[in-house]
Scaffold this motif. Structure first.
Motif, mmCIF file in Angstrom:
data_model
loop_
_atom_site.group_PDB
_atom_site.id
_atom_site.type_symbol
_atom_site.label_atom_id
_atom_site.label_comp_id
_atom_site.label_asym_id
_atom_site.label_seq_id
_atom_site.Cartn_x
_atom_site.Cartn_y
_atom_site.Cartn_z
ATOM 1 N N ASP A 1 0.817 -1.215 0.000
ATOM 2 C CA ASP A 1 0.000 0.000 0.000
ATOM 3 C C ASP A 1 0.850 1.264 0.000
ATOM 4 O O ASP A 1 0.478 2.264 -0.600
ATOM 5 C CB ASP A 1 -0.928 0.023 1.224
ATOM 6 N N LEU A 2 1.973 1.221 0.716
ATOM 7 C CA LEU A 2 2.866 2.371 0.760
ATOM 8 C C LEU A 2 4.272 1.905 1.057
ATOM 9 O O LEU A 2 4.478 0.797 1.528
ATOM 10 C CB LEU A 2 2.398 3.440 1.757
ATOM 11 N N ALA A 3 5.234 2.775 0.764
ATOM 12 C CA ALA A 3 6.636 2.432 0.995
ATOM 13 C C ALA A 3 7.278 3.450 1.926
ATOM 14 O O ALA A 3 6.939 4.636 1.902
ATOM 15 C CB ALA A 3 7.394 2.399 -0.336
ATOM 16 N N ILE A 4 8.201 2.942 2.723
ATOM 17 C CA ILE A 4 9.014 3.778 3.605
ATOM 18 C C ILE A 4 10.451 3.560 3.170
ATOM 19 O O ILE A 4 10.936 2.427 3.164
ATOM 20 C CB ILE A 4 8.803 3.403 5.085
ATOM 21 N N LEU A 5 11.118 4.639 2.775
ATOM 22 C CA LEU A 5 12.423 4.543 2.132
ATOM 23 C C LEU A 5 13.491 5.356 2.845
ATOM 24 O O LEU A 5 13.290 6.541 3.114
ATOM 25 C CB LEU A 5 12.321 5.079 0.687
ATOM 26 N N ASP A 6 14.626 4.718 3.115
ATOM 27 C CA ASP A 6 15.811 5.454 3.546
ATOM 28 C C ASP A 6 16.301 6.229 2.327
ATOM 29 O O ASP A 6 16.068 5.815 1.188
ATOM 30 C CB ASP A 6 16.871 4.468 4.038
ATOM 31 N N ILE A 7 16.964 7.342 2.519
ATOM 32 C CA ILE A 7 17.438 8.144 1.391
ATOM 33 C C ILE A 7 18.773 7.630 0.862
ATOM 34 O O ILE A 7 18.987 7.544 -0.338
ATOM 35 C CB ILE A 7 17.528 9.631 1.780
ATOM 36 N N SER B 1 15.441 16.436 5.472
ATOM 37 C CA SER B 1 15.010 16.747 4.115
ATOM 38 C C SER B 1 16.145 17.196 3.202
ATOM 39 O O SER B 1 15.981 17.243 1.989
ATOM 40 C CB SER B 1 13.905 17.803 4.143
ATOM 41 N N SER B 2 17.326 17.476 3.765
ATOM 42 C CA SER B 2 18.436 17.951 2.931
ATOM 43 C C SER B 2 18.940 16.888 1.962
ATOM 44 O O SER B 2 19.517 17.217 0.936
ATOM 45 C CB SER B 2 19.587 18.445 3.802
ATOM 46 N N GLY B 3 18.712 15.616 2.238
ATOM 47 C CA GLY B 3 19.200 14.561 1.369
ATOM 48 C C GLY B 3 18.195 14.065 0.339
ATOM 49 O O GLY B 3 18.504 13.183 -0.449
ATOM 50 N N VAL B 4 17.001 14.622 0.329
ATOM 51 C CA VAL B 4 15.962 14.154 -0.584
ATOM 52 C C VAL B 4 16.386 14.404 -2.036
ATOM 53 O O VAL B 4 16.811 15.506 -2.365
ATOM 54 C CB VAL B 4 14.612 14.857 -0.295
ATOM 55 N N PRO B 5 16.277 13.382 -2.894
ATOM 56 C CA PRO B 5 16.595 13.596 -4.304
ATOM 57 C C PRO B 5 15.756 14.744 -4.881
ATOM 58 O O PRO B 5 14.578 14.893 -4.528
ATOM 59 C CB PRO B 5 16.222 12.267 -4.970
ATOM 60 N N HIS B 6 16.376 15.512 -5.754
ATOM 61 C CA HIS B 6 15.729 16.712 -6.305
ATOM 62 C C HIS B 6 14.328 16.425 -6.860
ATOM 63 O O HIS B 6 13.398 17.201 -6.636
ATOM 64 C CB HIS B 6 16.605 17.341 -7.391
ATOM 65 N N ALA B 7 14.175 15.311 -7.556
ATOM 66 C CA ALA B 7 12.885 14.978 -8.168
ATOM 67 C C ALA B 7 11.784 14.759 -7.133
ATOM 68 O O ALA B 7 10.598 14.816 -7.475
ATOM 69 C CB ALA B 7 13.027 13.729 -9.035
#
Length: 125
Positions: A49-55, A84-90
């Motif tokens: 149903d949903l995913a939880i992802l390490d960056i 949030s600083s490591g979140v991929p730009h997309a």
């Protein structure tokens, strides 16, 4: 309503802790991965149903996995020590739970993500 969750986290102890927290929150981890290769396969083929992802997964970016999940129209959020600083730009703007997290923080993120999904679909999962 309980959700089935894909979890991608490279640190085994943190992954085990997150699985316990997810189960304590009333949900189930139906697929988990500790590396990008397995995570990408699960993101493409597993039912969840949903995913939880390490960056940052073993020094690799989570972006291919997040992209595969987004293409499928599945919701996800990130857990990261980077915030949030490591979140991929997309994927800027995607919810981030900072590690280490409390059960209440993880549960809130799961419920927020599921309620957004229900709002978009106008019904239960």
């Amino acid at each position: 309503m309980p959700a089935s969750i894909l979890l991608v986290e490279d640190e085994a102890l943190i992954r085990m802790m997150l699985v316990e927290m997810i189960e304590e929150a009333g949900h189930s981890v139906v697929a988990e991965a500790g590396d990008v290769k397995k995570g990408a396969a699960l993101a493409t083929n597993a039912e969840f149903d949903l995913a939880i992802l390490d960056i940052n997964v073993g020094g690799d970016t989570i972006e291919p996995i997040a992209s595969a999940i987004a293409i499928r129209g599945k919701p996800f959020f990130f857990v990261s020590g980077y915030g949030s600083s490591g979140v991929p730009h997309a994927f800027r703007g995607t919810q981030v739970v900072r590690k280490p997290c409390l059960l209440s923080e993880l549960q809130s993120a799961i419920e927020t993500t599921l309620s957004q999904l229900r709002s978009n679909n106008l019904g239960p999962i």
